[in-house]
Each structure stands twice: as structure tokens, then as C-alpha cells.
Design a protein around this motif. Structure first.
Motif, short mmCIF file in Angstrom:
data_model
loop_
_atom_site.label_atom_id
_atom_site.label_comp_id
_atom_site.label_asym_id
_atom_site.label_seq_id
_atom_site.Cartn_x
_atom_site.Cartn_y
_atom_site.Cartn_z
N ALA A 28 12.69 -33.31 -13.16
CA ALA A 28 11.50 -32.59 -12.69
C ALA A 28 11.14 -31.45 -13.64
O ALA A 28 9.96 -31.19 -13.89
CB ALA A 28 11.74 -32.05 -11.29
N ARG A 33 7.28 -30.47 -13.47
CA ARG A 33 7.05 -30.27 -12.04
C ARG A 33 7.79 -29.05 -11.50
O ARG A 33 7.42 -28.50 -10.47
CB ARG A 33 7.44 -31.54 -11.26
CG ARG A 33 6.44 -32.69 -11.44
CD ARG A 33 6.77 -33.85 -10.52
NE ARG A 33 7.99 -34.53 -10.93
CZ ARG A 33 8.04 -35.50 -11.84
NH1 ARG A 33 6.92 -35.90 -12.44
NH2 ARG A 33 9.17 -36.08 -12.16
N THR A 39 7.36 -23.37 -8.07
CA THR A 39 7.45 -24.84 -8.14
C THR A 39 8.84 -25.32 -7.74
O THR A 39 8.99 -26.40 -7.18
CB THR A 39 7.09 -25.34 -9.54
OG1 THR A 39 7.82 -24.60 -10.53
CG2 THR A 39 5.60 -25.16 -9.81
#
Length: 224
Positions: A28, A33, A39
Motif C-alpha cells: 500500500a 495508498r 491515509t
């Protein structure tokens, strides 16, 4: 029951091998991401309510006295990706070694004999909690927290994220951990009378896809 046993079981220093795994955080981070505390929080919340909920139900069911072999089969059915099955069983083997040394029991010995290559980690953790005299809710809490603390710790290493910020993320997710632990425990109570099909079966397709891809990386910081 000694509630202090829960502190031992949930301690990040318990030698169960979790420090080598990022819980999907490494791919990720690479994909962008996860790039900061905000996040990271979104990632952990999504993981908690999917993979975390499934794991909490499995652990609570094992702690509640469901047949651990049937619970392990249920874990397989809820883990469609070979890479994650392998990780879960590898972590289960390590958890089994630590649990048998810490809280020896005939139930742990029987599961180790029946699953020499390792049972799924949440199942072993739940049975360890049972051997320690803990309740199903305790097992669900330990697994739910582990599902977010692992990625948070990994993000500190992967992003040089401020550890204070990562810890604040975990604190903000406390109510979510409460909810997931309770849901997993309630499902486990139903599984005792209705069978393991009553356990949660939430899915996280992106975690599955990235786990399989991550396993093929030639160079990586974490095992998963």
C-alpha cells in the motif's frame, strides 16, 4: 482467569513473529495508498472491518470451545489467496510455539499434532487465549488490535512516519476495535450452536490482490 494474560498475549514483544509482517502496508505504501497518518488511518480502518473482523470471529470461536479444526477449515474458506494462507499458517506455527511454551495445554498439543504445518494464526491465538483462561472477547480484542498495530508499526519503518502519529492513529481507532471485537464475539457465540458458517466472512479484495503480488517481489522489507 487472569486478565493480565491478555497483556502478555497482545504484547508486540510476544514472540509470535508478527514483527516481520506489514499486514499489507508495504504494497500500500509502494502504491501510494498510504503516505501519511491520515491515509494510514483509512487503511487500518478498512482492514479492521474486513480482515480484522474475520480474524476476530475465528479467534473468539476457538476461545469459545468450537472445534479448532473446523474453525481452521473456516479460516481457509475465508482466505482465498494462497499467499495469505501461507502467511497465516506460518504465523500460526510461530504462535503455537510461543503459546505452548507460555500456556501449555492438551488442546494446543492436539491442534499442533493435527496441523503440523500450522493452523491459521487467529485460530491458534484463540486457543492460546482459552489455554490462558481468557474469554472469547479477550481473544477477539487481541486479534483486532493486532490487525491494525502491525500496519501502523510497519508504516513507521516504511515512511519514517513519526511514531507518535502512528500511535495516535491506533488511539483514534479504539471505538472501531471495540465494535469489531464485539461483533466477532457475538458471531462466535452463534457458531457454538449453529456451526462455523455463522462466523464473519467479510472480504478485502485489494488486500488479497496486493498480497499475492507482494509475495513475488524479489526485494521487500516485510514477509507480507
Amino acid at each position: 482467569m487472569s486478565r493480565a494474560a491478555l497483556l502478555v498475549l497482545a504484547d508486540g514483544r510476544f514472540p509470535a513473529g508478527g514483527h516481520a509482517h506489514s499486514g499489507g502496508a508495504e504494497p500500500a505504501v509502494t502504491a501510494g495508498r498510504i503516505k501519511d497518518a491520515a491515509t494510514l488511518e483509512r487503511f487500518c480502518r478498512g482492514r479492521l472491518h474486513t480482515a480484522g473482523l474475520v480474524a476476530a470471529g475465528l479467534a473468539a470461536a476457538a476461545a469459545a470451545g468450537c472445534d479448532p479444526l473446523l474453525v481452521d477449515d473456516a479460516a481457509d474458506a475465508r482466505t482465498p489467496v494462497p499467499a495469505l494462507r501461507q502467511v497465516a499458517r506460518r504465523l500460526g506455527r510461530q504462535m503455537m510455539r510461543a503459546a505452548r511454551a507460555t500456556w501449555p495445554s492438551a488442546e494446543l498439543d492436539a491442534l499442533a499434532a493435527a496441523r503440523p504445518r500450522g493452523a491459521h494464526q487467529p485460530v491458534v491465538l484463540g486457543l492460546a487465549a482459552r489455554s490462558a483462561g481468557l474469554a472469547p472477547l479477550d481473544a477477539a480484542y487481541a486479534v483486532a488490535y493486532e490487525n491494525i498495530s502491525g500496519p501502523a508499526t510497519a508504516a513507521v519503518r516504511l515512511l519514517s512516519l513519526d511514531p507518535f502519529d502512528a500511535t495516535a492513529v491506533l488511539a483514534r481507532l479504539a471505538a472501531d476495535v471495540d465494535q469489531v471485537a464485539q461483533q466477532g464475539t457475538e458471531a462466535a457465540a452463534r457458531a457454538v450452536t449453529e456451526g462455523v458458517d455463522a462466523l464473519p466472512a467479510a472480504s478485502a479484495p485489494l488486500l488479497d490482490i496486493t498480497a499475492e503480488a507482494h509475495a513475488a517481489w524479489p526485494v521487500r522489507l516485510f514477509a507480507s
